[in-house]
Design an enzyme around this catalytic site. Structure first.
Site, short mmCIF file in Angstrom:
data_model
loop_
_atom_site.label_atom_id
_atom_site.label_comp_id
_atom_site.label_asym_id
_atom_site.label_seq_id
_atom_site.Cartn_x
_atom_site.Cartn_y
_atom_site.Cartn_z
N ASP A 1 -6.08 5.73 22.99
CA ASP A 1 -5.80 4.45 23.94
C ASP A 1 -7.02 4.21 24.64
OD1 ASP A 1 -4.29 2.96 25.47
OD2 ASP A 1 -3.74 4.46 26.89
N ASP B 1 -6.79 -3.15 24.51
CA ASP B 1 -5.80 -1.93 24.76
C ASP B 1 -5.29 -1.68 23.73
OD1 ASP B 1 -4.03 -0.18 25.72
OD2 ASP B 1 -2.97 -1.42 27.03
#
Length: 389
Positions: free
Chosen positions: A91, A277
């Protein structure tokens, strides 16, 4: 000369550490398929207040809303000796590493792989008293303790890596979460539990030869999604990489010029910020701007807080163009409209759930990143983008 070329290619292959990623159904998709999405959204609304800027200067600024309903790509890591395997989300929107532990008795932990420190000969606690921590995400919290052990990612072995063993997990990380934990690849300033993030450690220890990593995310059922550590594989993209400086070294945050359709600006009119992201599937943005995009692509609101389009008109919808560093990055309708399990064609543009959320920051998730191979250069604090193959 042939030997020189061969040796050069061999050296390049040693620089690359490839971590295969698997595209799985997101939590949002699983909740919807089980008829629980509307109830869940009503019972557990997303709160942007968890992401107040650290530099408020008497003004409230909301940034980087993390929506873990939409995680979709996972990869495998191991922790401990002998190794215990976990499915994690790599992430770029966070910086901590956490996995469930045998000390966690909440239902969220029970159905996932849990780390057992007694089965690892290399497990240790940091010096001093036990450090309880809370990790805060957009849809829920993690409580745990900081520990150290040997982490393996692909062929890399990172000894004494700090990580969080969860002792309690919020409901959102339960049965519908297609992962055990999260491995953050953000900047050290984004660490909530303290210590050195994974990527910083593997670079400082000389485990990779270049201080950057890259993502290749496939779509439409294709295999081959990959996290690449320490080099760039040119076979994953066409043209040349275009570099954009990072504007805030906490997330992978950059400046965006505007968002347009058919040459007309429809959002981010005076410039804005955007965060790349890999931990969010959708493109998230300010409510009014996203509503404008929904109108342009003729998507209408439904009772379960989704926007849907007529499936017969998808091929006629225009590209939505993100302009970054003066370069156009079009996202076609086949990417920003997805057909769900019930046959609805759903818009993947999503507004922040709290209309009082006033940030102009956008979250460019996998909808955008599947179209563009992305390189995250810590050495020069910049992001590279090129059309994915």
């Amino acid at each position: 000369m042939k030997w020189l070329v061969f040796l050069g290619l061999a050296a390049l292959s040693e620089c690359l550490v490839r971590v295969p990623l698997i595209k799985v159904k997101s939590m949002r998709e699983k909740l919807q398929e089980n008829g629980m999405l509307k109830e869940y959204l009503e019972k557990y609304p997303n709160s942007p207040a968890k992401f107040l800027s650290n530099n408020q200067n008497k003004k409230v600024t909301y940034e980087s809303l993390r929506n873990y309903l939409d995680l979709a790509y996972v990869g495998l890591i191991t922790i401990g000796t002998p190794p215990q395997t976990f499915k994690v989300v790599f992430d770029t929107g966070s910086a901590d590493l956490w996995v469930p532990s045998v000390f966690c008795k909440t239902p969220s932990c029970d159905i996932h792989q849990r780390f057992n420190p007694w089965r690892s000969s290399t497990f240790k606690l940091p010096p001093g008293p036990v450090r309880p921590v809370k990790l805060r995400y957009g849809s829920g919290d993690i409580l745990g303790v900081v520990a150290q052990d040997t982490l393996k990612i692909g062929d890399l072995e990172d000894v004494d890596q700090a990580f969080v063993l969860s002792t309690w997990e919020d409901h959102v990380f339960g049965a519908f979460a297609p992962f055990d934990g999260i491995l953050g690849l953000g900047y050290p300033d984004g660490v909530q539990a303290g210590g050195t993030p994974v990527f910083d450690n593997i670079w400082k220890k000389g485990l990779i030869t270049a201080n950057f990593f890259a993502f290749y995310l496939t779509s439409r059922g294709k295999a081959g999604s990959m996290l690449i550590l320490g080099d760039v594989d040119h076979s994953y993209y066409s043209g040349e990489l275009r570099w954009v400086p990072v504007t805030k070294q906490q997330y992978w945050q950059i400046a965006m010029d505007r968002i347009s359709v058919n040459g007309i600006i429809i959002a981010c009119h005076n410039g804005c910020q955007a965060i790349l992201d890999t931990g969010t599937s959708f493109v998230n943005g300010p409510y009014e701007d996203v509503l404008n995009i929904q109108n342009v692509i003729r998507a209408h609101h439904t009772f379960i807080d989704m926007y849907v389009s007529d499936c017969n008109t998808i091929t006629h919808l225009p590209d939505v163009v993100f302009v970054i560093g003066g370069i156009n990055y079009p996202v076609p309708s086949r990417s920003y409209i997805r057909k769900d399990a019930f046959g609805f064609c759903v818009s993947t543009f999503n507004s922040f759930s709290d209309y009082l959320f006033t940030s102009k920051t956008w979250i460019l998730g996998d909808v955008f990143l599947r179209e563009y191979f992305s390189v995250y250069d810590r050495a020069n604090n910049r992001v590279g983008l090129a059309p994915a193959i």
